[in-house]
Design a protein around this motif. Structure first.
Motif, mmCIF file in Angstrom:
data_model
loop_
_atom_site.group_PDB
_atom_site.id
_atom_site.type_symbol
_atom_site.label_atom_id
_atom_site.label_comp_id
_atom_site.label_asym_id
_atom_site.label_seq_id
_atom_site.Cartn_x
_atom_site.Cartn_y
_atom_site.Cartn_z
ATOM 1 N N ASN A 148 0.061 21.737 -1.760
ATOM 2 C CA ASN A 148 -0.426 23.009 -1.233
ATOM 3 C C ASN A 148 0.783 23.937 -1.214
ATOM 4 O OD1 ASN A 148 -0.803 25.025 1.047
ATOM 5 N ND2 ASN A 148 -2.864 24.173 0.921
ATOM 6 N N ILE A 149 0.751 24.969 -2.050
ATOM 7 C CA ILE A 149 1.929 25.795 -2.311
ATOM 8 C C ILE A 149 1.739 27.176 -1.700
ATOM 9 C CG2 ILE A 149 3.379 26.814 -4.112
ATOM 10 C CD1 ILE A 149 2.235 24.567 -5.987
ATOM 11 N N ARG A 150 2.772 27.644 -1.026
ATOM 12 C CA ARG A 150 2.768 28.999 -0.475
ATOM 13 C C ARG A 150 4.085 29.670 -0.837
ATOM 14 N NH1 ARG A 150 -0.865 32.404 2.728
ATOM 15 N NH2 ARG A 150 0.457 33.942 3.746
ATOM 16 N N MET A 151 3.996 30.821 -1.518
ATOM 17 C CA MET A 151 5.181 31.608 -1.856
ATOM 18 C C MET A 151 4.898 33.047 -1.446
ATOM 19 S SD MET A 151 6.037 29.963 -5.615
ATOM 20 C CE MET A 151 7.032 31.361 -6.123
ATOM 21 N N GLY A 152 5.682 33.553 -0.482
ATOM 22 C CA GLY A 152 5.394 34.887 0.025
ATOM 23 C C GLY A 152 4.050 34.904 0.723
ATOM 24 N N ASP A 153 3.199 35.862 0.373
ATOM 25 C CA ASP A 153 1.881 35.995 1.000
ATOM 26 C C ASP A 153 0.777 35.307 0.212
ATOM 27 O OD1 ASP A 153 3.067 37.469 2.958
ATOM 28 O OD2 ASP A 153 2.345 39.422 2.271
ATOM 29 N N LYS A 208 12.174 38.280 -11.020
ATOM 30 C CA LYS A 208 11.020 37.436 -11.288
ATOM 31 C C LYS A 208 11.334 36.053 -10.733
ATOM 32 C CE LYS A 208 7.963 35.940 -15.059
ATOM 33 N NZ LYS A 208 7.750 35.973 -16.536
ATOM 34 N N VAL A 209 10.446 35.537 -9.892
ATOM 35 C CA VAL A 209 10.660 34.239 -9.243
ATOM 36 C C VAL A 209 9.547 33.295 -9.695
ATOM 37 C CG1 VAL A 209 10.945 33.011 -7.066
ATOM 38 C CG2 VAL A 209 11.679 35.405 -7.250
ATOM 39 N N LYS A 237 7.015 43.902 -0.513
ATOM 40 C CA LYS A 237 7.751 42.966 0.327
ATOM 41 C C LYS A 237 8.701 42.140 -0.533
ATOM 42 C CE LYS A 237 5.658 40.722 3.579
ATOM 43 N NZ LYS A 237 4.720 39.831 4.304
ATOM 44 N N PRO A 238 9.916 41.895 -0.052
ATOM 45 C CA PRO A 238 10.828 41.024 -0.802
ATOM 46 C C PRO A 238 10.414 39.563 -0.671
ATOM 47 C CG PRO A 238 11.820 41.646 1.277
ATOM 48 C CD PRO A 238 10.530 42.413 1.182
ATOM 49 N N PHE A 239 10.682 38.787 -1.689
ATOM 50 C CA PHE A 239 10.428 37.344 -1.621
ATOM 51 C C PHE A 239 11.263 36.762 -0.485
ATOM 52 C CE2 PHE A 239 11.232 32.938 -2.719
ATOM 53 C CZ PHE A 239 9.984 32.493 -3.103
ATOM 54 N N SER A 286 9.870 39.924 -6.937
ATOM 55 C CA SER A 286 10.495 40.380 -5.700
ATOM 56 C C SER A 286 11.143 41.736 -5.961
ATOM 57 C CB SER A 286 11.548 39.387 -5.213
ATOM 58 O OG SER A 286 12.111 39.823 -3.982
ATOM 59 N N PRO A 287 10.653 42.775 -5.268
ATOM 60 C CA PRO A 287 9.578 42.753 -4.267
ATOM 61 C C PRO A 287 8.204 42.597 -4.918
ATOM 62 C CG PRO A 287 10.335 44.992 -4.616
ATOM 63 C CD PRO A 287 11.256 44.116 -5.412
#
Length: 225
Positions: free
Chosen positions: A127-132, A71-72, A108-110, A95-96
């Motif tokens: 503006n936050i982007r984590m993975g997709d 868990k991230v 998909k893995p983080f 993750s995944p």
């Protein structure tokens, strides 16, 4: 509202152009001098534009310790005079994680996070982007009791493998007052380009107020059937 949307659209276009320049110039030296003989827009020019708009772009390629489930969570901590005042979780992923590719559901893995940080008079927009996935315009408000200007600065990431527990990514902190040799009071901020993840920089003793944003990684225990 119209002025805000116009500025927001212009900002997004500038950021896209900047990312394009970074991608084609990534193999060049990291120090960019102004080439006045070149009439074309360079990456140094784009960095200057972002700076004038008070925008900072931070991107981190980070990976979980192994192929197990984690868990991230993106955490936010607020400090005043080095004392923790508030803490919260902004957002969590796994993750995944589930994603869609060519119409099919995949795992998909983080693999990292990106932050576009816009400084305003009384707040910061993230503006936050984590993975997709991502969050647009997360507002981080600065209490009016902290009147000094704030700025953002990343931590120095020595290892791209995330450790279990808290991994600080960047800081938004206050300038502090410092007397000069002639008796004037100056406002100073971190002299380093990156902060140490063990918080050993002198700036932590000087900043009256700051936020730490990072990732908290915990292993997920699978339930037995």
């Amino acid at each position: 509202m119209e002025n805000y949307n116009f500025k927001n659209n212009i900002m997004k276009r500038i950021i896209l152009i900047w990312i394009f320049f970074v991608s084609i110039c990534s193999s060049q030296a990291q120090k960019f001098d102004v080439d006045y003989s070149n009439p074309n827009i360079t990456i140094e020019d784009m960095n200057a534009v972002l700076k004038s708009l008070k925008i900072n772009v931070l991107k981190f390629g980070l990976y979980p310790p192994d192929s197990l489930k984690y868990k991230v969570c993106l955490f936010l901590e607020e400090y005043a005079d080095k004392e923790l005042m508030n803490e919260k979780v902004i957002w969590c992923t796994s993750s995944p994680y589930h994603s869609i590719k060519n119409g099919e559901r995949i795992f998909k893995p983080f693999d990292g996070a990106r932050f576009i940080i816009t400084e305003n008079d009384n707040d910061f927009l993230l503006n936050i982007r984590m993975g997709d996935f991502g969050i647009d315009d997360y507002k981080l408000e600065i209490d009016s009791i902290y009147s000094n200007k704030h700025a953002s600065i990343p931590f120095k990431i020595e290892n791209t493998t995330l450790q279990e527990g808290k991994n600080p990514l960047f800081l938004i902190g206050s300038f502090w007052e410092s007397p000069s040799k002639n008796g004037d009071v100056l406002l100073r901020f971190c002299m380093e380009k990156e902060l140490a993840t063990d918080y050993s920089n002198q700036a932590f003793d000087m900043m009256p107020h700051y936020f730490i944003i990072g990732l908290n990684v915990t292993k997920q225990i699978e339930k037995e059937d």
